[in-house]
Scaffold this motif. Structure first.
Motif, PDB file in Angstrom:
ATOM      1  N   GLY A 139     -19.971 -15.994 -10.283  1.00  0.00           N
ATOM      2  CA  GLY A 139     -18.986 -16.022  -9.535  1.00  0.00           C
ATOM      3  C   GLY A 139     -19.593 -17.043  -8.396  1.00  0.00           C
ATOM      4  O   GLY A 139     -20.354 -17.918  -8.784  1.00  0.00           O
ATOM      5  N   THR A 140     -18.885 -17.154  -7.312  1.00  0.00           N
ATOM      6  CA  THR A 140     -19.172 -17.895  -6.204  1.00  0.00           C
ATOM      7  C   THR A 140     -19.773 -16.975  -5.126  1.00  0.00           C
ATOM      8  O   THR A 140     -19.327 -15.788  -5.028  1.00  0.00           O
ATOM      9  N   VAL A 141     -20.184 -17.603  -3.997  1.00  0.00           N
ATOM     10  CA  VAL A 141     -20.738 -16.964  -2.949  1.00  0.00           C
ATOM     11  C   VAL A 141     -20.183 -17.585  -1.532  1.00  0.00           C
ATOM     12  O   VAL A 141     -20.231 -18.927  -1.415  1.00  0.00           O
ATOM     13  N   ARG A 142     -19.653 -16.917  -0.762  1.00  0.00           N
ATOM     14  CA  ARG A 142     -19.087 -17.723   0.553  1.00  0.00           C
ATOM     15  C   ARG A 142     -19.794 -16.652   1.631  1.00  0.00           C
ATOM     16  O   ARG A 142     -19.854 -15.373   1.740  1.00  0.00           O
ATOM     17  N   VAL A 143     -20.550 -17.290   2.556  1.00  0.00           N
ATOM     18  CA  VAL A 143     -21.050 -16.653   3.897  1.00  0.00           C
ATOM     19  C   VAL A 143     -20.339 -17.152   4.885  1.00  0.00           C
ATOM     20  O   VAL A 143     -20.552 -18.439   5.443  1.00  0.00           O
ATOM     21  N   SER A 144     -19.508 -16.241   5.628  1.00  0.00           N
ATOM     22  CA  SER A 144     -18.681 -16.517   6.902  1.00  0.00           C
ATOM     23  C   SER A 144     -17.623 -17.671   6.443  1.00  0.00           C
ATOM     24  O   SER A 144     -17.465 -18.622   7.199  1.00  0.00           O
ATOM     25  N   GLY A 145     -17.177 -17.413   5.283  1.00  0.00           N
ATOM     26  CA  GLY A 145     -16.111 -18.279   4.890  1.00  0.00           C
ATOM     27  C   GLY A 145     -16.544 -19.729   4.054  1.00  0.00           C
ATOM     28  O   GLY A 145     -15.527 -20.375   3.767  1.00  0.00           O
ATOM     29  N   GLY A 151     -29.748 -22.266  -3.309  1.00  0.00           N
ATOM     30  CA  GLY A 151     -30.962 -21.390  -3.212  1.00  0.00           C
ATOM     31  C   GLY A 151     -30.927 -20.123  -2.514  1.00  0.00           C
ATOM     32  O   GLY A 151     -31.821 -19.622  -2.343  1.00  0.00           O
ATOM     33  N   THR A 152     -29.706 -19.757  -2.113  1.00  0.00           N
ATOM     34  CA  THR A 152     -29.685 -18.674  -1.497  1.00  0.00           C
ATOM     35  C   THR A 152     -29.576 -17.526  -2.566  1.00  0.00           C
ATOM     36  O   THR A 152     -29.052 -17.595  -3.685  1.00  0.00           O
ATOM     37  N   LYS A 153     -30.391 -16.469  -2.163  1.00  0.00           N
ATOM     38  CA  LYS A 153     -30.865 -15.217  -3.028  1.00  0.00           C
ATOM     39  C   LYS A 153     -29.470 -14.380  -3.184  1.00  0.00           C
ATOM     40  O   LYS A 153     -28.783 -14.082  -2.280  1.00  0.00           O
ATOM     41  N   VAL A 154     -29.116 -14.198  -4.517  1.00  0.00           N
ATOM     42  CA  VAL A 154     -28.153 -13.229  -5.010  1.00  0.00           C
ATOM     43  C   VAL A 154     -29.051 -12.055  -5.850  1.00  0.00           C
ATOM     44  O   VAL A 154     -29.801 -12.482  -6.719  1.00  0.00           O
ATOM     45  N   TYR A 155     -28.881 -10.748  -5.488  1.00  0.00           N
ATOM     46  CA  TYR A 155     -29.238  -9.884  -5.890  1.00  0.00           C
ATOM     47  C   TYR A 155     -28.346  -8.622  -6.806  1.00  0.00           C
ATOM     48  O   TYR A 155     -27.289  -8.494  -6.342  1.00  0.00           O
ATOM     49  N   ALA A 156     -28.829  -8.111  -7.952  1.00  0.00           N
ATOM     50  CA  ALA A 156     -28.059  -7.055  -8.471  1.00  0.00           C
ATOM     51  C   ALA A 156     -29.191  -5.697  -8.858  1.00  0.00           C
ATOM     52  O   ALA A 156     -30.036  -6.022  -9.455  1.00  0.00           O
ATOM     53  N   ARG A 157     -28.769  -4.666  -8.032  1.00  0.00           N
ATOM     54  CA  ARG A 157     -29.645  -3.683  -7.877  1.00  0.00           C
ATOM     55  C   ARG A 157     -28.914  -2.494  -8.416  1.00  0.00           C
ATOM     56  O   ARG A 157     -27.691  -2.183  -8.154  1.00  0.00           O
ATOM     57  N   SER A 158     -29.751  -1.734  -9.611  1.00  0.00           N
ATOM     58  CA  SER A 158     -29.007  -0.597 -10.119  1.00  0.00           C
ATOM     59  C   SER A 158     -28.902   0.468  -9.284  1.00  0.00           C
ATOM     60  O   SER A 158     -29.757   0.496  -8.061  1.00  0.00           O
ATOM     61  N   LEU A 188     -24.126  -5.232  -5.845  1.00  0.00           N
ATOM     62  CA  LEU A 188     -24.383  -6.740  -5.617  1.00  0.00           C
ATOM     63  C   LEU A 188     -24.722  -7.074  -4.397  1.00  0.00           C
ATOM     64  O   LEU A 188     -23.993  -6.625  -3.264  1.00  0.00           O
ATOM     65  N   PHE A 189     -25.658  -7.944  -3.838  1.00  0.00           N
ATOM     66  CA  PHE A 189     -26.342  -8.392  -2.441  1.00  0.00           C
ATOM     67  C   PHE A 189     -26.487  -9.609  -2.440  1.00  0.00           C
ATOM     68  O   PHE A 189     -26.778 -10.360  -3.346  1.00  0.00           O
ATOM     69  N   VAL A 190     -26.207 -10.294  -1.112  1.00  0.00           N
ATOM     70  CA  VAL A 190     -26.388 -11.688  -0.979  1.00  0.00           C
ATOM     71  C   VAL A 190     -27.293 -11.792   0.260  1.00  0.00           C
ATOM     72  O   VAL A 190     -27.443 -11.204   1.173  1.00  0.00           O
ATOM     73  N   GLU A 191     -28.678 -12.147   0.011  1.00  0.00           N
ATOM     74  CA  GLU A 191     -29.726 -12.191   1.054  1.00  0.00           C
ATOM     75  C   GLU A 191     -30.039 -10.946   1.787  1.00  0.00           C
ATOM     76  O   GLU A 191     -30.041 -10.564   3.037  1.00  0.00           O
ATOM     77  N   GLY A 192     -29.804  -9.977   0.749  1.00  0.00           N
ATOM     78  CA  GLY A 192     -30.174  -8.258   1.331  1.00  0.00           C
ATOM     79  C   GLY A 192     -28.848  -7.778   2.014  1.00  0.00           C
ATOM     80  O   GLY A 192     -29.073  -6.693   2.523  1.00  0.00           O
ATOM     81  N   ASN A 193     -27.610  -8.668   1.967  1.00  0.00           N
ATOM     82  CA  ASN A 193     -26.399  -8.008   2.541  1.00  0.00           C
ATOM     83  C   ASN A 193     -25.758  -7.489   1.473  1.00  0.00           C
ATOM     84  O   ASN A 193     -25.266  -8.189   0.443  1.00  0.00           O
ATOM     85  N   ARG A 210     -17.488 -11.962 -10.544  1.00  0.00           N
ATOM     86  CA  ARG A 210     -17.597 -11.402  -9.261  1.00  0.00           C
ATOM     87  C   ARG A 210     -17.947 -12.307  -8.316  1.00  0.00           C
ATOM     88  O   ARG A 210     -18.812 -12.918  -8.139  1.00  0.00           O
ATOM     89  N   ASN A 211     -16.775 -12.837  -7.415  1.00  0.00           N
ATOM     90  CA  ASN A 211     -17.021 -13.478  -6.318  1.00  0.00           C
ATOM     91  C   ASN A 211     -17.276 -12.718  -4.930  1.00  0.00           C
ATOM     92  O   ASN A 211     -16.579 -11.937  -4.701  1.00  0.00           O
ATOM     93  N   LEU A 212     -18.341 -13.185  -4.450  1.00  0.00           N
ATOM     94  CA  LEU A 212     -19.011 -12.385  -3.434  1.00  0.00           C
ATOM     95  C   LEU A 212     -18.780 -13.035  -1.912  1.00  0.00           C
ATOM     96  O   LEU A 212     -18.939 -14.300  -1.802  1.00  0.00           O
ATOM     97  N   ARG A 213     -18.565 -12.211  -1.010  1.00  0.00           N
ATOM     98  CA  ARG A 213     -18.172 -12.780   0.285  1.00  0.00           C
ATOM     99  C   ARG A 213     -18.844 -11.800   1.340  1.00  0.00           C
ATOM    100  O   ARG A 213     -19.054 -10.401   1.460  1.00  0.00           O
ATOM    101  N   VAL A 214     -19.783 -12.357   2.183  1.00  0.00           N
ATOM    102  CA  VAL A 214     -20.364 -11.511   3.395  1.00  0.00           C
ATOM    103  C   VAL A 214     -20.038 -12.288   4.818  1.00  0.00           C
ATOM    104  O   VAL A 214     -19.747 -13.599   4.624  1.00  0.00           O
ATOM    105  N   GLY A 215     -19.989 -11.530   5.912  1.00  0.00           N
ATOM    106  CA  GLY A 215     -20.070 -12.104   7.050  1.00  0.00           C
ATOM    107  C   GLY A 215     -18.709 -12.451   7.407  1.00  0.00           C
ATOM    108  O   GLY A 215     -17.600 -12.562   6.686  1.00  0.00           O
TER     109      GLY A 215
END
Length: 215
Positions: A139-145, A151-158, A188-193, A210-215
Motif C-alpha cells: 500500500g501507500t503511507v501518508r504522514v500528516s497527509g 526510506g521511511t520504516k514500515v513494520y508488521a509486528r505479530s 502495522l506501524f510507521v516509524e514506531g507509530n 493496506r494504505n497507512l496514515r499517521v499524524g
C-alpha cells in the motif's frame, strides 16, 4: 845316584820349561787372527733367549647350542594371581526363620499406592511456517497527509510480539511487506507509530492492500 845330581837334573828341567814359556810369549811367530764377532747374529741370539716360549693357541671349540626358554603359561599365571587375591570366604551363617505371626506381618506391611492415570497433554498449535508463496501486504503511507521521505520504516509486528517484519518506503511513499509466517495477525506501524490497521490472518499466497496514515 847322589842327591846333588838329582837336584841338578830337576833344576835343568824347570829351567827348560821356563825358557819355553818365555819364548812362546815373546817370540816373533805368526799369531792367529781372532775372528770378527757377528753383531746381528749376537743380537738375534739374545732376542731369542729373552723371548718367552711360544704358547700354543687352543683351537676354538663349538659353542653349546642355546637352550630355548620355556613358553610361560599366561592363563595359568593369571588364574593363580587372581586366586591369591581372592579373600577367604567363610560359610554364611544359617538362615533364621521368621517367627512373626501372620497377623502381625499383615499389620506392619505398608500398602502400595495405586498408580493414577496421567492425562495426555494437549498439543499447542504452532503457526504454520513458510512452505510456499509468502503473504504480501502492500500500500501507500501518508504522514500528516503527505507522502513521507524515501526510506521511511514500515513494520508488521505479530500480536504475540515474537515476529517482526520490516520494510522501507520508496520515493512515492509505497511499501511492500513480505510475510512468511502463516496463521498469524500482524499490527502495522510507521516509524514506531501504530497505524491502527492490522493484516488479515496470513496464509500462503495471500495478497492484501493496506494504505497507512499517521499524524
Amino acid at each position: 845316584m847322589p842327591r846333588i845330581t838329582i837336584r841338578l837334573v830337576l833344576l835343568a828341567v824347570i829351567a827348560s820349561l821356563m825358557l819355553g814359556a818365555i819364548t812362546g810369549c815373546f817370540g816373533g811367530g805368526d799369531s792367529e787372527e781372532e775372528p770378527t764377532p757377528d753383531a746381528e747374529a749376537t743380537i738375534e741370539a739374545a732376542r731369542r733367549a729373552a723371548a718367552p716360549p711360544d704358547t700354543p693357541t687352543p683351537e676354538p671349540t663349538d659353542a653349546p647350542p642355546a637352550t630355548e626358554a620355556p613358553t610361560p603359561n599366561i592363563e595359568a599365571t593369571v588364574a593363580a594371581a587372581i586366586a591369591a587375591l581372592q579373600p577367604t570366604t567363610e560359610a554364611p551363617p544359617p538362615a533364621v526363620e521368621a517367627t512373626i505371626p501372620p497377623a502381625e506381618v499383615a499389620a506392619t506391611s505398608t500398602p502400595l499406592p495405586v498408580p493414577t492415570n496421567t492425562p495426555v497433554p494437549t498439543a499447542t498449535p504452532v503457526p504454520e511456517q513458510s512452505g510456499g508463496p509468502p503473504c504480501i501486504i502492500a500500500g501507500t503511507v501518508r504522514v500528516s497527509g503527505a507522502y513521507p521521505a524515501e526510506g521511511t520504516k514500515v513494520y508488521a509486528r505479530s500480536q504475540t510480539a515474537d515476529k517482526i517484519v520490516e520494510t522501507e518506503t520508496d520515493g512515492a511513499g509505497r511499501y511492500v511487506l513480505t510475510i512468511t509466517d502463516f496463521d498469524m495477525v500482524f499490527d502495522l506501524f510507521v516509524e514506531g507509530n501504530d497505524t491502527g490497521l492490522d493484516t488479515p490472518t496470513t496464509s500462503r499466497g495471500c495478497r492484501e492492500i493496506r494504505n497507512l496514515r499517521v499524524g
